[in-house]
Structures are given as structure tokens and as C-alpha cells.
Design a protein around this motif. Structure first.
Motif, PDB file in Angstrom:
ATOM      1  N   SER A  27       7.388  -2.376   3.596  1.00 24.21           N
ATOM      2  CA  SER A  27       6.711  -2.119   2.326  1.00 24.21           C
ATOM      3  C   SER A  27       5.305  -2.701   2.317  1.00 24.21           C
ATOM      4  N   LEU A  49       2.935  -0.561   4.498  1.00 21.64           N
ATOM      5  CA  LEU A  49       2.631   0.714   3.844  1.00 21.64           C
ATOM      6  C   LEU A  49       1.699   0.511   2.648  1.00 21.64           C
ATOM      7  N   ARG A  50       1.931  -0.537   1.905  1.00 19.86           N
ATOM      8  CA  ARG A  50       1.146  -0.785   0.695  1.00 19.86           C
ATOM      9  C   ARG A  50      -0.323  -1.071   1.033  1.00 19.86           C
ATOM     10  N   SER A  51      -0.575  -1.693   2.169  1.00 19.79           N
ATOM     11  CA  SER A  51      -1.942  -2.100   2.514  1.00 19.79           C
ATOM     12  C   SER A  51      -2.657  -1.095   3.407  1.00 19.79           C
ATOM     13  N   ARG A  52      -2.046   0.022   3.704  1.00 14.28           N
ATOM     14  CA  ARG A  52      -2.640   0.950   4.668  1.00 14.28           C
ATOM     15  C   ARG A  52      -3.846   1.685   4.072  1.00 14.28           C
ATOM     16  N   GLU A 105      -3.921   8.142   5.219  1.00 11.68           N
ATOM     17  CA  GLU A 105      -3.269   9.021   4.244  1.00 11.68           C
ATOM     18  C   GLU A 105      -1.806   9.248   4.605  1.00 11.68           C
ATOM     19  N   VAL A 151      11.495   2.707  -0.109  1.00 10.53           N
ATOM     20  CA  VAL A 151      10.136   2.250   0.191  1.00 10.53           C
ATOM     21  C   VAL A 151       9.265   3.411   0.665  1.00 10.53           C
ATOM     22  N   THR A 152       9.764   4.234   1.572  1.00  7.70           N
ATOM     23  CA  THR A 152       8.951   5.343   2.070  1.00  7.70           C
ATOM     24  C   THR A 152       8.669   6.351   0.964  1.00  7.70           C
ATOM     25  N   ARG A 201       8.355   5.668  -2.223  1.00  4.44           N
ATOM     26  CA  ARG A 201       7.382   5.055  -3.130  1.00  4.44           C
ATOM     27  C   ARG A 201       5.970   5.125  -2.556  1.00  4.44           C
ATOM     28  N   HIS A 202       5.858   5.051  -1.239  1.00  4.76           N
ATOM     29  CA  HIS A 202       4.534   5.000  -0.619  1.00  4.76           C
ATOM     30  C   HIS A 202       4.138   6.319   0.051  1.00  4.76           C
ATOM     31  N   ALA A 213       5.504   8.106   2.498  1.00  6.74           N
ATOM     32  CA  ALA A 213       5.660   8.144   3.951  1.00  6.74           C
ATOM     33  C   ALA A 213       6.896   8.945   4.328  1.00  6.74           C
TER      34      ALA A 213
END
Length: 380
Positions: free
Chosen positions: A154, A157-160, A163, A188-189, A191-192, A194
Motif C-alpha cells: 500500500s 502504491l500510494r507514493s508512486r 500511472e 489495496v490494488t 483502492r490504488h 493497480a
């Protein structure tokens, strides 16, 4: 004519180092009529010699010949290839399937074709070597996170800044046999934004309703945000791999996956065997439960944790100690796997024992006797 001296000296040094560390490997042909009780293979359902599976391979060879004759896009696609894809998709609850020549090439295809420059790939530290190699080929930014650490996934992914992002995990990890936290990873994926890529090599045929896999058991079958890969060489007792995913993913792979476009198709006898094995599994949905029951019996004999898959891992630490224990088992009539670095981390060399649905009570008694003797000797 001798090897160039630079290579000869390099080989000598590498081989000497590996031998001193107990990591030298040798190939040993397996006889067709081996007297050893097999706890080393991945034939989880015991179908590799099942008469219906053998007949499926023979029938396909007689109809199509022994070889695929070309890539899937040239001459290698038969009606049986397409039927197998449909069978596997229907069985696992996926929208579509695409068959490859191996599970390894299926994993290379998914990551290389769905990632690339400008993509982030987040990979569990314990994934299979095929996914490790896929990461290296992907040209994406790759972040390795600690094993089964959803919070770490998480955070990355949050800080990436990219796109697109893929998250890679096995469903059942091949060395330890533990289950991935798929529900949590999927949350998690999702939400972000992915894609979650799950290698079901060791889950298909063992976990889920009737062996439909850990993805199916977790309620994620058919989710367009999940891409599943699997091999046909374990529970389905054949050869080859498959990607199970949304139809748009399948279409993209057909155009862009190099291990699909340029590789010779899976040979027809392997296709026929896999279809027959899947039919056997469908006809006997008790087989996965039998695998887990036998695995838990074996784990109890070995003093290992209660397993959630066919894999029982007995960590002995030192590579030489693990090899000696595996050799002692073989001398007593029991074939077991011996996993040493780099297959497992340093200091965690182990016996890897695999259960089969076809093990008898007599087989289990032999396993209990051999493991009791060998592990007692190893601990002394």
C-alpha cells in the motif's frame, strides 16, 4: 578444442565455491519404474499416470501429431488449444484464458506485456523465479516488498508517480507453502488503481471449491482487476501454462506478449492430457481435500507447522545438512525435495515434502517411519 581460458577459470572458481557451500547440483535420470515413494514432485492429484489422462495425451497425438508445428499465431493453435482455454476459464470463473508453452512463459508474458517503462511493478519478495525474471525483463520500475506485507504494498502504491502499476504475488508460495493475503492485497490494488497478478501454480487443484484455486476461494474469480497465471504441469499432470483474465487482457497478450507471439505452441499431447486431467478433477471434487489431509499428516510426522497447501517445508538451516537428510531419505526409499540457496534464503535450506491425493495409508506409514529416523539423526 579447450574452452577459452577465461571461461575455464571462471567455471573452476564458481564450481569450487558452490561445492564448498554444499550447493553443487547434479542431474539424475528418474527411472520409469522407480521404487522410491515420491514426496518430491508436484503431481499433487496423482494424475500423471492416470489412465484417462494418458489416454487424453495419446488421443491428441493421434489426431494432431506430436508437435505443435509452429507458434499459436501461425500453425500452432488447434481446436483443442481453444477448448482447453475455455475449459480452464469456465472452471476457475475467469472471463477468458490463453494457453502458453509453460507457466514460466505465461508469467514472463503477463509482466512484460502489461508493464514497461512508465509502469511500477510491486513484487512480493517470495515470488517464483519466473516472476523475478519477468520483473527484470519488464523495463518497469520494480519495488520488492517484504513477504506478505500488505502495508508495504500500500505504501509503495500510494507514493508512486507512475500511472499504471502491477502487484505480483504467488497464491501459494512454492517453498513454504503459505497462502498469500489475496483479499487484503485486492483491497489495496483496487483502492490504488493497480492490477493484481496472482500465480496460481500451486493453488490450482489444491485450494478452492473443487480445486478452483485460492483466487476463487477468496471470492476474486472473474474480477477484471485480477490477472491469474497457472501451470498445467502440477495438479493437471501435463505441461504448459495459462493466463486467466479479462478478455481485453487476453487480446493485449496475443498482440504484445513475446513469449506468446514468438514461441512454439504447447504440444497437442500436453493439451490433451491437461483437458483429461481437468475432467478427472471435475468428476472427483474430493481430490483437493485428500491432498490437504495427507499434507497435514506428513507435517505432523515432521514436526512442521500445519500446512494450508500440498507443500510441507522442514527447515534444517545448513545446505549440507539438508542435502544429507534428503540423501538419507532416498536411501530409505523416500524421494523428497531439497531446497537450498538461491531457491530459498541463506540459512533456510530445507526438505520440501509434497503430498499427493493418491497416497495410501501404507505410503503414509512409510513416510512416518522414514522421517522419524532421518530427522532424529539430523538433529543429533
Amino acid at each position: 578444442m579447450p574452452l577459452p581460458s577465461a571461461f575455464a577459470h571462471w567455471f573452476d572458481g564458481v564450481e569450487s565455491t558452490r561445492r564448498a557451500a554444499g550447493l553443487r547440483r547434479e542431474l539424475s535420470p528418474r527411472p520409469a519404474d522407480s521404487p522410491l515413494l515420491d514426496l518430491a514432485s508436484n503431481d499433487y492429484l496423482g494424475l500423471s499416470r492416470h489412465p484417462e489422462v494418458v489416454a487424453g495425451a495419446v488421443a491428441a497425438a493421434r489426431l494432431w501429431g506430436t508437435g505443435a508445428t509452429g507458434s499459436r499465431l501461425v500453425t500452432g493453435s488447434t481446436a483443442d488449444h481453444h477448448a482447453l482455454e475455455d475449459d480452464l476459464a469456465a472452471f476457475t470463473g475467469a472471463e477468458s484464458g490463453l494457453v502458453f508453452s509453460s507457466g514460466y512463459t505465461a508469467n514472463l508474458a503477463v509482466v512484460a506485456a502489461l508493464a514497461g517503462r512508465g509502469t511500477l511493478v510491486v513484487s512480493d519478495a517470495g515470488v517464483h523465479a519466473s516472476l523475478v525474471d519477468a520483473c527484470r525483463l519488464s523495463k518497469a520500475r520494480v519495488e520488492i516488498v517484504p513477504h506478505a506485507d500488505v502495508a508495504a504494498v500500500s505504501a509503495v502504491l500510494r507514493s508512486r508517480s507512475e500511472e499504471r502499476a502491477l502487484v505480483l504475488t504467488d497464491s501459494v508460495f512454492s517453498a513454504d507453502g503459505d497462502l498469500a493475503p489475496l483479499r487484503e492485497l485486492h483491497a489495496v490494488t483496487s483502492r490504488h488503481g493497480a492490477l493484481l497478478v496472482v500465480d496460481e501454480a500451486h493453488g490450482l487443484g489444491v485450494r478452492g471449491d473443487g480445486g478452483r484455486g485460492w483466487v476463487h476461494e477468496c471470492g476474486l474469480a472473474g474480477d477484471p482487476g485480477v490477472v491469474v497465471t497457472a501451470t498445467l504441469s502440477k495438479s493437471l499432470a501435463a505441461q504448459g501454462g495459462v493466463v486467466l483474465a479479462a478478455e481485453r487482457v487476453r487480446a493485449h497478450l496475443i498482440d504484445n506478449a513475446r513469449t506468446f507471439v514468438f514461441d512454439t505452441a504447447l504440444a497437442p499431447p500436453a493439451v490433451g492430457a491437461a483437458r483429461a486431467a481437468l475432467a478427472v478433477l471435475r468428476g472427483d471434487p474430493t481430490l483437493p481435500g485428500a491432498v490437504l489431509h495427507r499434507a497435514r499428516e506428513i507435517a505432523a510426522f515432521a514436526g512442521a507447522p500445519r500446512p494450508d497447501s500440498a507443500v510441507v517445508s522442514v527447515i534444517l538451516g545448513d545446505a549440507a545438512r539438508a542435502k544429507a537428510a534428503a540423501d538419507a531419505c532416498r536411501d530409505l526409499g523416500l524421494a523428497v525435495g531439497c531446497f537450498r540457496p538461491p531457491s530459498v534464503p541463506e540459512g533456510t535450506a530445507r526438505l520440501r515434502l509434497t503430498a499427493r491425493a493418491s497416497l495410501t495409508d501404507g505410503d503414509i506409514a512409510t513416510v512416518r517411519d522414514v522421517l522419524g529416523r532421518v530427522l532424529a539423526r539430523s538433529a543429533a
